[in-house]
Design a protein around this motif. Structure first.
Motif, mmCIF file in Angstrom:
data_model
loop_
_atom_site.group_PDB
_atom_site.id
_atom_site.type_symbol
_atom_site.label_atom_id
_atom_site.label_comp_id
_atom_site.label_asym_id
_atom_site.label_seq_id
_atom_site.Cartn_x
_atom_site.Cartn_y
_atom_site.Cartn_z
ATOM 1 N N UNK A 59 52.821 44.974 29.914
ATOM 2 C CA UNK A 59 52.912 43.740 30.706
ATOM 3 C C UNK A 59 52.899 44.058 32.199
ATOM 4 N N UNK A 60 52.246 43.201 32.956
ATOM 5 C CA UNK A 60 52.113 43.378 34.400
ATOM 6 C C UNK A 60 53.116 42.460 35.079
ATOM 7 N N UNK A 61 54.010 43.025 35.856
ATOM 8 C CA UNK A 61 55.044 42.232 36.519
ATOM 9 C C UNK A 61 54.478 41.667 37.815
ATOM 10 N N UNK A 62 54.317 40.366 37.850
ATOM 11 C CA UNK A 62 53.779 39.712 39.047
ATOM 12 C C UNK A 62 54.117 38.226 39.000
ATOM 13 N N UNK A 63 53.971 37.573 40.127
ATOM 14 C CA UNK A 63 54.282 36.155 40.283
ATOM 15 C C UNK A 63 52.972 35.377 40.301
ATOM 16 N N UNK A 64 52.789 34.448 39.365
ATOM 17 C CA UNK A 64 51.521 33.705 39.320
ATOM 18 C C UNK A 64 51.312 32.858 40.572
ATOM 19 N N UNK A 65 52.402 32.471 41.249
ATOM 20 C CA UNK A 65 52.236 31.676 42.466
ATOM 21 C C UNK A 65 51.663 32.513 43.613
ATOM 22 N N UNK A 66 51.620 33.828 43.419
ATOM 23 C CA UNK A 66 51.025 34.718 44.421
ATOM 24 C C UNK A 66 49.753 35.358 43.866
ATOM 25 N N UNK A 67 49.031 34.602 43.054
ATOM 26 C CA UNK A 67 47.906 35.141 42.301
ATOM 27 C C UNK A 67 46.799 35.724 43.166
ATOM 28 N N UNK A 68 46.638 35.227 44.376
ATOM 29 C CA UNK A 68 45.560 35.746 45.225
ATOM 30 C C UNK A 68 45.814 37.183 45.650
ATOM 31 N N UNK A 69 47.046 37.649 45.496
ATOM 32 C CA UNK A 69 47.376 39.027 45.868
ATOM 33 C C UNK A 69 47.000 40.033 44.778
ATOM 34 N N UNK A 70 46.862 39.555 43.513
ATOM 35 C CA UNK A 70 46.669 40.514 42.427
ATOM 36 C C UNK A 70 45.503 40.233 41.486
ATOM 37 N N UNK A 71 44.987 39.018 41.472
ATOM 38 C CA UNK A 71 44.061 38.662 40.388
ATOM 39 C C UNK A 71 42.722 39.392 40.453
ATOM 40 N N UNK A 72 42.355 39.933 41.606
ATOM 41 C CA UNK A 72 41.055 40.592 41.711
ATOM 42 C C UNK A 72 41.086 42.029 41.202
ATOM 43 N N UNK A 73 42.266 42.481 40.750
ATOM 44 C CA UNK A 73 42.384 43.851 40.277
ATOM 45 C C UNK A 73 42.204 44.024 38.786
ATOM 46 N N UNK A 74 41.791 42.955 38.082
ATOM 47 C CA UNK A 74 41.698 43.023 36.618
ATOM 48 C C UNK A 74 40.369 42.437 36.140
ATOM 49 N N UNK A 75 39.891 42.866 34.980
ATOM 50 C CA UNK A 75 38.638 42.316 34.447
ATOM 51 C C UNK A 75 38.720 40.794 34.316
ATOM 52 N N UNK A 76 37.626 40.128 34.612
ATOM 53 C CA UNK A 76 37.602 38.662 34.587
ATOM 54 C C UNK A 76 37.804 38.157 33.166
ATOM 55 N N UNK A 77 38.608 37.109 32.980
ATOM 56 C CA UNK A 77 38.964 36.674 31.625
ATOM 57 C C UNK A 77 37.924 35.787 30.952
ATOM 58 N N UNK A 78 37.784 35.978 29.651
ATOM 59 C CA UNK A 78 37.031 35.040 28.810
ATOM 60 C C UNK A 78 37.941 33.923 28.324
ATOM 61 N N UNK A 79 39.241 34.220 28.278
ATOM 62 C CA UNK A 79 40.251 33.277 27.808
ATOM 63 C C UNK A 79 41.500 33.415 28.676
ATOM 64 N N UNK A 80 42.070 32.290 29.066
ATOM 65 C CA UNK A 80 43.370 32.289 29.745
ATOM 66 C C UNK A 80 44.340 31.467 28.907
ATOM 67 N N UNK A 81 45.486 32.040 28.612
ATOM 68 C CA UNK A 81 46.582 31.301 27.980
ATOM 69 C C UNK A 81 47.708 31.212 29.002
ATOM 70 N N UNK A 82 48.463 30.138 28.973
ATOM 71 C CA UNK A 82 49.566 30.042 29.933
ATOM 72 C C UNK A 82 50.696 29.189 29.374
ATOM 73 N N UNK A 83 51.895 29.549 29.804
ATOM 74 C CA UNK A 83 53.114 28.879 29.339
ATOM 75 C C UNK A 83 54.072 28.675 30.504
ATOM 76 N N UNK A 84 53.800 27.692 31.370
ATOM 77 C CA UNK A 84 54.749 27.425 32.461
ATOM 78 C C UNK A 84 56.132 27.135 31.882
#
Length: 213
Positions: free
Chosen positions: A57-82
Motif C-alpha cells: 500500500x502507498x501512503x498518501x493523501x488523495x486530496x494532494x493527488x497532484x503531488x503523486x499521481x504521475x508516478x504510477x502507471x495510468x489506471x484502467x480501473x479506479x475504485x474508491x471508498x471515501x
C-alpha cells in the motif's frame, strides 16, 4: 498479455481489490492515508495484511493527488471508498447527532471531490465508488446518480453491473469486532471478497465480449 492497472483510492483494508491482488492479469496500486491502520493490520492480522496486498500500500493523501499521481502507471480501473463517517445516518454518527440537535449538517467533501478529480483527470475505462445509503444526497451531485444498490452499500460509477447470487446476503454485524478494536470502522466497512470478485468478473467479461465483436 499486458497487465491491467487498478488504482484503489482510500483503500482502507483493501476490500475492493481482494480479487485483483490474487490475479496475474492485474497490477494493483492501493492508496491509503492512514499509516497507523496499515501498521495495526500488520501487527494484528498478518493473513489479511498479505491477502489484501497491504504490504505494498502507498501512503498518501488523495486530496494532494497532484503531488503523486504521475508516478504510477495510468489506471484502467479506479475504485474508491471515501470515508462514510460524513454521510452515515447511524444513530451515533456525527450527522445524526447534529440533526438531533437541530443543526444543519455540512459534511467534509474534500476527499470525495478529490477522488472525482482523479477520475476526471485519469479517465479510466471503468470506475466505481461505494458508500452508505445516506451518502446519496451529497455524493450524487459529485459522482452522478446511484448506479446500483447492494445493501448495505450503494455504488456510483462507470462499470458493468455487478452480479451476485440471488440468495447472497451480507450483514455487517456478522463481521463485527469489539468496540475497542483499533480499526473497527474499517472492518465493518470493508467491501467483501464476493463484491470484489463480481467487479473483476464483470469487467473481464465485458472485455472478452468486446474482443469477439
Amino acid at each position: 498479455m499486458t497487465r491491467k492497472v487498478v488504482w484503489d483510492l482510500c483503500s482502507g483494508l483493501g476490500g475492493w481489490t481482494q480479487a485483483f491482488v490474487e490475479s496475474e492479469d492485474w497490477e494493483v496500486y492501493s492508496f491509503e492515508k492512514n499509516q497507523q491502520l496499515i501498521d495495526d493490520v500488520r501487527e494484528k492480522d498478518i493473513d489479511l495484511y498479505y491477502r489484501n496486498g497491504l504490504e505494498s500500500a502507498i501512503v498518501c493523501d488523495v486530496t494532494e493527488w497532484k503531488k503523486w499521481c504521475f508516478g504510477y502507471p495510468w489506471p484502467d480501473l479506479i475504485t474508491c471508498s471515501p470515508p462514510c463517517t460524513e454521510f452515515s445516518t447511524a444513530y451515533n454518527a456525527p450527522r445524526s447527532e447534529a440533526e438531533r440537535r437541530g443543526e444543519n449538517w455540512e459534511p467534509d467533501m474534500s476527499v470525495s471531490l478529490a477522488c472525482k478529480e482523479i477520475i476526471d483527470w485519469c479517465k479510466p475505462e471503468h470506475w466505481i465508488c461505494e458508500n452508505v445509503f445516506g451518502s446519496a444526497k451529497y455524493l450524487e451531485p459529485v459522482f452522478g446518480r446511484t448506479r446500483q444498490a447492494i445493501r448495505p452499500w450503494i455504488f456510483y460509477g462507470k462499470y458493468p453491473n455487478l452480479h451476485l447470487p440471488r440468495d447472497w446476503d451480507y450483514n455487517k454485524e456478522d463481521h463485527d469486532v469489539t468496540s475497542t478494536h483499533p480499526y473497527r470502522a474499517n472492518v465493518r466497512g470493508m467491501i467483501p471478497y464476493e463484491i470484489s470478485r463480481a467487479l473483476k468478473q464483470s469487467i473481464e467479461d465485458q472485455w472478452t465480449l468486446e474482443r469477439w465483436l
